[in-house]
Design a protein around this motif. Structure first.
Motif, PDB file in Angstrom:
ATOM      1  N   VAL A  81       3.835  -0.313   8.360  1.00  0.00           N
ATOM      2  CA  VAL A  81       3.820  -0.024   9.797  1.00  0.00           C
ATOM      3  C   VAL A  81       4.452  -1.161  10.588  1.00  0.00           C
ATOM      4  O   VAL A  81       5.119  -0.935  11.613  1.00  0.00           O
ATOM      5  CB  VAL A  81       2.374   0.253  10.263  1.00  0.00           C
ATOM      6  N   ASP A  82       4.294  -2.388  10.117  1.00  0.00           N
ATOM      7  CA  ASP A  82       4.920  -3.532  10.786  1.00  0.00           C
ATOM      8  C   ASP A  82       6.448  -3.445  10.747  1.00  0.00           C
ATOM      9  O   ASP A  82       7.125  -4.070  11.570  1.00  0.00           O
ATOM     10  CB  ASP A  82       4.481  -4.844  10.125  1.00  0.00           C
ATOM     11  N   ALA A  83       6.985  -2.679   9.800  1.00  0.00           N
ATOM     12  CA  ALA A  83       8.436  -2.638   9.605  1.00  0.00           C
ATOM     13  C   ALA A  83       9.091  -1.387  10.167  1.00  0.00           C
ATOM     14  O   ALA A  83      10.317  -1.318  10.246  1.00  0.00           O
ATOM     15  CB  ALA A  83       8.753  -2.734   8.106  1.00  0.00           C
ATOM     16  N   VAL A  84       8.304  -0.382  10.538  1.00  0.00           N
ATOM     17  CA  VAL A  84       8.857   0.926  10.870  1.00  0.00           C
ATOM     18  C   VAL A  84       8.538   1.280  12.318  1.00  0.00           C
ATOM     19  O   VAL A  84       7.398   1.154  12.756  1.00  0.00           O
ATOM     20  CB  VAL A  84       8.279   2.016   9.933  1.00  0.00           C
ATOM     21  N   SER A  85       9.561   1.737  13.036  1.00  0.00           N
ATOM     22  CA  SER A  85       9.323   2.242  14.382  1.00  0.00           C
ATOM     23  C   SER A  85       8.613   3.583  14.290  1.00  0.00           C
ATOM     24  O   SER A  85       8.555   4.207  13.227  1.00  0.00           O
ATOM     25  CB  SER A  85      10.651   2.408  15.129  1.00  0.00           C
ATOM     26  N   ASP A  86       8.096   4.027  15.419  1.00  0.00           N
ATOM     27  CA  ASP A  86       7.342   5.283  15.420  1.00  0.00           C
ATOM     28  C   ASP A  86       8.193   6.463  14.947  1.00  0.00           C
ATOM     29  O   ASP A  86       7.675   7.446  14.418  1.00  0.00           O
ATOM     30  CB  ASP A  86       6.788   5.556  16.818  1.00  0.00           C
ATOM     31  N   ARG A  87       9.503   6.377  15.104  1.00  0.00           N
ATOM     32  CA  ARG A  87      10.394   7.458  14.678  1.00  0.00           C
ATOM     33  C   ARG A  87      11.193   7.079  13.429  1.00  0.00           C
ATOM     34  O   ARG A  87      12.255   7.625  13.169  1.00  0.00           O
ATOM     35  CB  ARG A  87      11.347   7.844  15.811  1.00  0.00           C
ATOM     36  N   GLY A  88      10.663   6.155  12.662  1.00  0.00           N
ATOM     37  CA  GLY A  88      11.380   5.676  11.491  1.00  0.00           C
ATOM     38  C   GLY A  88      11.237   6.574  10.275  1.00  0.00           C
ATOM     39  O   GLY A  88      10.628   7.654  10.316  1.00  0.00           O
ATOM     40  N   THR A  89      11.808   6.099   9.169  1.00  0.00           N
ATOM     41  CA  THR A  89      11.820   6.843   7.909  1.00  0.00           C
ATOM     42  C   THR A  89      11.239   5.977   6.812  1.00  0.00           C
ATOM     43  O   THR A  89      11.636   4.819   6.639  1.00  0.00           O
ATOM     44  CB  THR A  89      13.256   7.244   7.529  1.00  0.00           C
ATOM     45  N   VAL A  90      10.305   6.542   6.057  1.00  0.00           N
ATOM     46  CA  VAL A  90       9.651   5.840   4.958  1.00  0.00           C
ATOM     47  C   VAL A  90       9.960   6.585   3.667  1.00  0.00           C
ATOM     48  O   VAL A  90       9.751   7.797   3.565  1.00  0.00           O
ATOM     49  CB  VAL A  90       8.124   5.787   5.163  1.00  0.00           C
ATOM     50  N   VAL A  91      10.480   5.865   2.675  1.00  0.00           N
ATOM     51  CA  VAL A  91      10.756   6.441   1.358  1.00  0.00           C
ATOM     52  C   VAL A  91       9.790   5.822   0.359  1.00  0.00           C
ATOM     53  O   VAL A  91       9.694   4.596   0.260  1.00  0.00           O
ATOM     54  CB  VAL A  91      12.220   6.194   0.923  1.00  0.00           C
ATOM     55  N   ASP A  92       9.065   6.670  -0.362  1.00  0.00           N
ATOM     56  CA  ASP A  92       8.094   6.216  -1.359  1.00  0.00           C
ATOM     57  C   ASP A  92       8.669   6.505  -2.740  1.00  0.00           C
ATOM     58  O   ASP A  92       8.828   7.669  -3.126  1.00  0.00           O
ATOM     59  CB  ASP A  92       6.765   6.951  -1.157  1.00  0.00           C
ATOM     60  N   VAL A  93       8.995   5.451  -3.469  1.00  0.00           N
ATOM     61  CA  VAL A  93       9.645   5.586  -4.772  1.00  0.00           C
ATOM     62  C   VAL A  93       8.585   5.533  -5.873  1.00  0.00           C
ATOM     63  O   VAL A  93       7.908   4.529  -6.049  1.00  0.00           O
ATOM     64  CB  VAL A  93      10.699   4.479  -4.975  1.00  0.00           C
ATOM     65  N   GLY A  94       8.470   6.635  -6.617  1.00  0.00           N
ATOM     66  CA  GLY A  94       7.372   6.783  -7.558  1.00  0.00           C
ATOM     67  C   GLY A  94       6.116   7.145  -6.789  1.00  0.00           C
ATOM     68  O   GLY A  94       5.062   6.529  -6.943  1.00  0.00           O
ATOM     69  N   CYS A  95       6.232   8.174  -5.943  1.00  0.00           N
ATOM     70  CA  CYS A  95       5.204   8.463  -4.933  1.00  0.00           C
ATOM     71  C   CYS A  95       3.939   9.082  -5.503  1.00  0.00           C
ATOM     72  O   CYS A  95       2.933   9.169  -4.797  1.00  0.00           O
ATOM     73  CB  CYS A  95       5.774   9.389  -3.868  1.00  0.00           C
ATOM     74  N   GLY A  96       3.950   9.517  -6.759  1.00  0.00           N
ATOM     75  CA  GLY A  96       2.760  10.146  -7.314  1.00  0.00           C
ATOM     76  C   GLY A  96       2.367  11.365  -6.502  1.00  0.00           C
ATOM     77  O   GLY A  96       3.192  12.220  -6.184  1.00  0.00           O
ATOM     78  N   THR A  97       1.108  11.436  -6.117  1.00  0.00           N
ATOM     79  CA  THR A  97       0.607  12.586  -5.365  1.00  0.00           C
ATOM     80  C   THR A  97       0.829  12.462  -3.862  1.00  0.00           C
ATOM     81  O   THR A  97       0.410  13.339  -3.110  1.00  0.00           O
ATOM     82  CB  THR A  97      -0.896  12.776  -5.631  1.00  0.00           C
ATOM     83  N   GLY A  98       1.465  11.380  -3.415  1.00  0.00           N
ATOM     84  CA  GLY A  98       1.756  11.201  -1.993  1.00  0.00           C
ATOM     85  C   GLY A  98       0.660  10.530  -1.199  1.00  0.00           C
ATOM     86  O   GLY A  98       0.741  10.445   0.031  1.00  0.00           O
ATOM     87  N   TYR A  99      -0.344   9.995  -1.871  1.00  0.00           N
ATOM     88  CA  TYR A  99      -1.508   9.400  -1.207  1.00  0.00           C
ATOM     89  C   TYR A  99      -1.118   8.229  -0.305  1.00  0.00           C
ATOM     90  O   TYR A  99      -1.568   8.129   0.848  1.00  0.00           O
ATOM     91  CB  TYR A  99      -2.502   8.944  -2.281  1.00  0.00           C
ATOM     92  N   TYR A 100      -0.279   7.329  -0.795  1.00  0.00           N
ATOM     93  CA  TYR A 100       0.068   6.134  -0.027  1.00  0.00           C
ATOM     94  C   TYR A 100       1.049   6.472   1.090  1.00  0.00           C
ATOM     95  O   TYR A 100       0.931   5.950   2.214  1.00  0.00           O
ATOM     96  CB  TYR A 100       0.628   5.061  -0.960  1.00  0.00           C
ATOM     97  N   LEU A 101       1.999   7.336   0.822  1.00  0.00           N
ATOM     98  CA  LEU A 101       2.945   7.756   1.854  1.00  0.00           C
ATOM     99  C   LEU A 101       2.215   8.461   2.993  1.00  0.00           C
ATOM    100  O   LEU A 101       2.496   8.213   4.171  1.00  0.00           O
ATOM    101  CB  LEU A 101       3.994   8.682   1.240  1.00  0.00           C
ATOM    102  N   ALA A 102       1.273   9.319   2.674  1.00  0.00           N
ATOM    103  CA  ALA A 102       0.514  10.015   3.713  1.00  0.00           C
ATOM    104  C   ALA A 102      -0.253   9.028   4.591  1.00  0.00           C
ATOM    105  O   ALA A 102      -0.348   9.212   5.810  1.00  0.00           O
ATOM    106  CB  ALA A 102      -0.446  11.018   3.080  1.00  0.00           C
ATOM    107  N   GLY A 103      -0.769   7.966   3.983  1.00  0.00           N
ATOM    108  CA  GLY A 103      -1.486   6.961   4.762  1.00  0.00           C
ATOM    109  C   GLY A 103      -0.598   6.287   5.784  1.00  0.00           C
ATOM    110  O   GLY A 103      -1.021   6.028   6.922  1.00  0.00           O
ATOM    111  N   VAL A 104       0.651   5.991   5.407  1.00  0.00           N
ATOM    112  CA  VAL A 104       1.590   5.380   6.348  1.00  0.00           C
ATOM    113  C   VAL A 104       1.919   6.356   7.480  1.00  0.00           C
ATOM    114  O   VAL A 104       1.903   5.996   8.667  1.00  0.00           O
ATOM    115  CB  VAL A 104       2.873   4.942   5.629  1.00  0.00           C
ATOM    116  N   LEU A 105       2.206   7.595   7.138  1.00  0.00           N
ATOM    117  CA  LEU A 105       2.598   8.571   8.152  1.00  0.00           C
ATOM    118  C   LEU A 105       1.454   8.891   9.115  1.00  0.00           C
ATOM    119  O   LEU A 105       1.693   9.195  10.286  1.00  0.00           O
ATOM    120  CB  LEU A 105       3.105   9.849   7.480  1.00  0.00           C
ATOM    121  N   ASP A 106       0.225   8.800   8.630  1.00  0.00           N
ATOM    122  CA  ASP A 106      -0.919   9.007   9.523  1.00  0.00           C
ATOM    123  C   ASP A 106      -0.937   7.979  10.650  1.00  0.00           C
ATOM    124  O   ASP A 106      -1.439   8.244  11.741  1.00  0.00           O
ATOM    125  CB  ASP A 106      -2.233   8.929   8.740  1.00  0.00           C
ATOM    126  N   ARG A 107      -0.385   6.790  10.380  1.00  0.00           N
ATOM    127  CA  ARG A 107      -0.376   5.714  11.380  1.00  0.00           C
ATOM    128  C   ARG A 107       0.901   5.719  12.234  1.00  0.00           C
ATOM    129  O   ARG A 107       1.000   4.944  13.184  1.00  0.00           O
ATOM    130  CB  ARG A 107      -0.529   4.370  10.672  1.00  0.00           C
TER     131      ARG A 107
END
Length: 283
Positions: A90-116
């Motif tokens: 979150v410190d690195a991404v603007s509110d309209r930014g893009t997050v890529v999760d490499v080896g995302c598994g079930t998406g648990y960690y990516l979902a946590g970032v997008l929730d914020r």
């Protein structure tokens, strides 16, 4: 003819490039994605796009491992671990930014970032079909794509404001290529104390290489500079079902016999969770 894509995949189309041509973008064509030359890639009924060429997405976590992971993560046991990655991203991404999760598994960690980040979008790369089915529905702004992390990513240059890499294989050159110059790479990995109680009682479990940290920094140093590192370590009480899922969701599930897991006699009632999370800037 126009088709109704999964909304998150539609949101991420401009990030994708044909993995065969390596230069052309993809557009929807019936239940598939197609490049202008005609290379075509299926969209699974579960909502993820399979961009793999010459191979099927059959490796990685199997159904039992994914089910164990879903059950374990749903307990909130790894929430402090997820939170440190979220804070760094979150410190690195603007509110309209893009997050890529490499080896995302079930998406648990990516979902946590997008929730914020209420207006950001996410894209997860993963090789396991079973995990992709979960990742494709992990968040309404997170798309999922079947891909082998060790191959050049099917993404345009400078696609991401942040790249997440949590307990997953790494491809430093591709991390660097797809990150914007102001972006951040967030790497979360275990320390030698992580799950030590389980490994101590179950010798068949996969061990953590003592040289893992040195190898990580050696591989990233030519392309990245560490900005900040945070450690998360805590004692996690374990019920027997949670302990079984914790073993069953890791690669160790392939090395520990089902009989040993079912017996459960060797399982501790608490375990140390210990990880390092580092934010890197591209050089």
């Amino acid at each position: 003819m126009p088709v109704s894509l999964p909304p998150a995949l539609d949101l991420s189309l401009d990030l994708l490039r044909c993995p065969t041509c390596r230069t052309r973008q993809l557009h929807p064509d019936r239940r598939a994605l197609r490049c202008p030359v005609g290379h075509t890639f299926d969209i699974a009924r579960h909502g993820y796009a399979s961009l793999l060429t010459g191979a099927r997405a059959t490796s990685g976590d199997d159904a039992a491992m994914v089910q164990a992971r879903d059950r374990f993560l749903s307990t909130g046991a790894y929430e402090p671990l997820r939170e440190v990655g979220v804070r760094l991203a979150v410190d690195a991404v603007s509110d309209r930014g893009t997050v890529v999760d490499v080896g995302c598994g079930t998406g648990y960690y990516l979902a946590g970032v997008l929730d914020r980040l209420p207006s950001a979008r996410g894209l997860g790369l993963e090789t396991s079909v079973r995990a992709l089915r979960s990742a494709a529905r992990a968040h309404d702004r997170a798309a999922a794509v079947a891909w082998d992390v060790f191959r050049p990513f099917p993404l345009v240059d400078g696609a991401a404001d942040a790249v997440l890499n949590v307990f997953a294989p790494r491809n430093p050159a591709e991390f660097h290529r797809v990150l914007r110059p102001t972006g951040r790479l967030i790497v979360v990995r275990p320390t030698g104390r992580h799950l030590a109680e389980l490994r101590g009682r179950m010798p068949a479990m996969v061990t953590i290489d003592p040289a893992k940290e040195q190898r990580l920094h050696r591989s990233l140093d030519p392309l990245f500079e560490a900005v900040v590192t945070q450690q998360v370590e805590y004692c996690l009480p374990l019920t027997k079902p949670n302990a079984l899922d914790l073993v069953g969701m890791t690669p160790s599930a392939r090395h520990v016999s089902r009989a040993a897991l079912a017996a459960g006699r060797a399982l501790p009632d608490r375990v140390t969770v210990s990880v390092l999370a580092t934010a890197y800037r591209p050089r």
